[in-house]
Design an enzyme around this catalytic site. Structure first.
Site, short mmCIF file in Angstrom:
data_model
loop_
_atom_site.label_atom_id
_atom_site.label_comp_id
_atom_site.label_asym_id
_atom_site.label_seq_id
_atom_site.Cartn_x
_atom_site.Cartn_y
_atom_site.Cartn_z
CE1 TYR A 176 -3.47 2.53 0.54
CE2 TYR A 176 -2.19 3.44 2.29
CZ TYR A 176 -3.38 3.55 1.48
OH TYR A 176 -4.17 4.60 1.70
CG ASP A 278 6.07 3.66 0.80
OD1 ASP A 278 6.11 4.68 2.06
OD2 ASP A 278 4.77 3.67 0.58
CE LYS A 306 1.04 5.49 7.69
NZ LYS A 306 -0.53 5.58 7.90
C1 LIG Z 1 3.67 2.40 3.59
C2 LIG Z 1 2.44 3.57 3.14
N1 LIG Z 1 2.73 4.32 2.08
C3 LIG Z 1 1.84 5.33 1.86
C4 LIG Z 1 0.89 5.73 2.66
C5 LIG Z 1 0.00 6.59 2.47
O1 LIG Z 1 -0.03 7.72 3.60
P1 LIG Z 1 -1.08 8.92 3.91
O2 LIG Z 1 -2.03 8.17 4.74
O3 LIG Z 1 -0.55 9.81 4.79
O4 LIG Z 1 -1.37 9.31 2.74
C6 LIG Z 1 0.69 4.76 3.76
C7 LIG Z 1 -0.43 4.92 4.76
O5 LIG Z 1 -0.74 3.96 5.55
C8 LIG Z 1 1.68 3.67 4.07
O6 LIG Z 1 1.42 2.81 5.03
#
Ligand SMILES: Cc1ncc(COP(=O)(O)O)c(C=O)c1O
Length: 475
Positions: A176, A278, A306
């Site tokens: 994700y 990521d 985060k």
């Molecule tokens: C690994 C990862 N990348 C990207 C995102 C997207 O982040 P946001 O919810 O701040 O858009 C998340 C959100 O849970 C994530 O866990």
């Protein structure tokens, strides 16, 4: 229902999501006690759903029969609008690493807000925060800020395309990376849409995404090195990047097999495919240098979110200088740059919070105790589940982990996605009623903070035992 009956085993998560909106009442009988203790939440939900779809700000917040609405948090605890107290192992889906309401962060925010909330003009805070990120995250030479993980991954992917001149991207099944069109593929879906487990298809996750993007999206099966290598090499001439998490945090908490990501990194280097790591969840959580430092990875680009904001909406992407400098406009060329912009980027109030948090991460004193408490929690939950006669596969690294209700070991994404998420939901709801938020009952992993202590563990273990006993009654 738009899935065939035989598909349903595959998509427990989706069922849970849908049950909150379509199948109203699926769990209402079972969780009557929840309704008794959360009347104000119910009132808010009933009013809000008339003016906000499903009464939640994000589909990830759906909860059957209705969500509880939070009022405040302090340390390891949060309180809902009915005054119920919870031990919080969700921690803002990872945005909270130190605990709720950290004085140093609060004071920094208060001080900055008095100076003016926002200017859309650069500030010195941007310099301080950038320095901290570049110092802490090993592969990051240069950084730009964004406001969400979604934005960070969107910009990193654009940058990879701009730098390599190639259009396709690869991502892992079950990985994700936010909610923009290019990444909402192959999260989970009925098996017939996902294809062969060793050659996963780009299964679309949402309406409204142009289907032609599937032609640009290559899916790898995380942890299956042979299949991953074959797919990456076959598509190499068209692949701008592979975007992957160090730990698949949205398929529970699926750890990479020994050496898997190092080999993947090598394959990417050999084939001029940029590796975007990521680290929106793992950044700063798995140590001051995140997953890359802990696992010894050397990505070309990194995305952060985060924890970087200390609770405020901050995200970032950064990496090698020669790639990041593609953002700089070159007026002799057209298009003159790989565009990155945004009114709220490096928002001063958020930067103030971020600097305060990053300084604490840099100092790093809290990590050993947080890791010890985390290890103890996951070990304790595993033992309790075994004593209760349940087959639970516990997977954890540092301050994040997940309990898969599964008879077999969870090694690859399909194992993770076919675990019994419905059982986890029931277990999680029993815990919620008893004041422990073990992640989101719907399937969000357990996320620790530096504020958790032995008392939290003792209460959580007692509650966990009661929840397994309740589950047993229902079998
Ligand atoms: C690994 C990862 N990348 C990207 C995102 C997207 O982040 P946001 O919810 O701040 O858009 C998340 C959100 O849970 C994530 O866990």
């Amino acid at each position: 229902m738009f899935f065939e009956e035989e598909d349903m085993w595959w998509c427990n998560l989706e069922v849970i999501l849908m049950s909150a909106t379509q199948d109203k009442g699926t769990h209402v009988g079972e969780f009557r006690e929840y309704e008794k203790t959360t009347p104000r939440s119910k009132e808010i939900y009933d009013s809000l759903r008339k003016i906000m779809p499903a009464g939640v700000e994000s589909n990830f917040r759906l909860l059957d029969p209705y969500p509880f609405y939070v009022d405040r948090g302090k340390g390891s605890r949060i309180w809902d609008v009915d005054g119920n107290e919870y031990i919080d192992f969700l921690n803002g889906q990872g945005m909270i690493l130190l605990g709720h309401d950290i004085p140093k962060i609060r004071e920094a925010v208060e001080e900055q807000i008095r100076k003016g909330a926002g200017f859309a003009i650069p500030t010195e805070l941007g310099l301080k925060a950038s320095r901290l990120v570049c110092d802490l995250v090993p592969s990051v030479d240069m950084v730009r800020f964004a406001n969400s993980g979604t934005e960070a991954t969107m910009h990193a992917i654009r940058l990879a395309r701009g730098f390599t001149g190639k259009d396709k991207i690869a991502k892992s099944e079950g990985g994700y990376h936010g909610v923009h069109d290019q990444v909402l593929w192959a999260l989970y879906a009925p098996e017939k849409f996902m294809g062969d487990r060793r050659k996963p298809k780009p299964a679309i996750y949402s309406n409204g995404i142009p289907s032609c993007l599937s032609d640009l999206t290559v899916i790898i099966p995380f942890n299956d090195l042979e299949a991953t290598e074959e797919i990456l090499r076959k598509n190499a001439s068209e692949l701008a990047c592979l975007i992957v998490e160090p730990v698949l945090g949205n398929a529970g908490c699926l750890l990479p097999k020994d050496g898997y990501l190092h080999e993947v990194e090598k394959i990417c280097q050999e084939n001029e495919i940029l590796l975007i790591l990521d680290e929106v969840i793992t950044g700063f959580r798995l140590g001051p240098g995140g997953g890359q430092e802990r696992l010894g990875l050397h990505p070309d680009l990194t995305t952060l979110g985060k924890a970087i904001g200390g609770g405020m909406p901050v995200a970032a992407f950064g990496g090698k200088k020669e790639i990041m400098e593609k953002i700089i406009p070159d007026e002799k060329k057209w298009p003159m740059h790989t565009m990155h912009g945004g009114t709220y980027n490096a928002h001063p109030v958020c930067m103030a919070a971020s600097i305060a948090a990053l300084e604490i991460y840099k100092e790093g004193a809290f990590y050993p105790a947080m890791e010890r408490i985390s290890d103890e929690l996951f070990k304790g939950l595993k033992e309790i589940s075994q004593d209760a006669g349940f087959n639970v596969q516990m997977s954890h690294i540092g301050a994040m982990g997940f309990m898969y209700f599964s008879d077999t070991e969870v090694k690859v994404v399909r194992d993770a996605l076919t675990a019994n998420w419905g059982m986890l939901f029931k277990w999680g709801m029993h815990a919620l009623k008893r004041g422990v938020l073990f992640g989101h009952p719907k399937g969000e992993k357990i996320i620790m903070s530096a504020a958790h202590n032995q008392e939290d563990l003792d209460i959580s273990f007692k509650v966990a035992k009661e929840c397994f006993a309740e589950l047993k009654k229902q079998l």
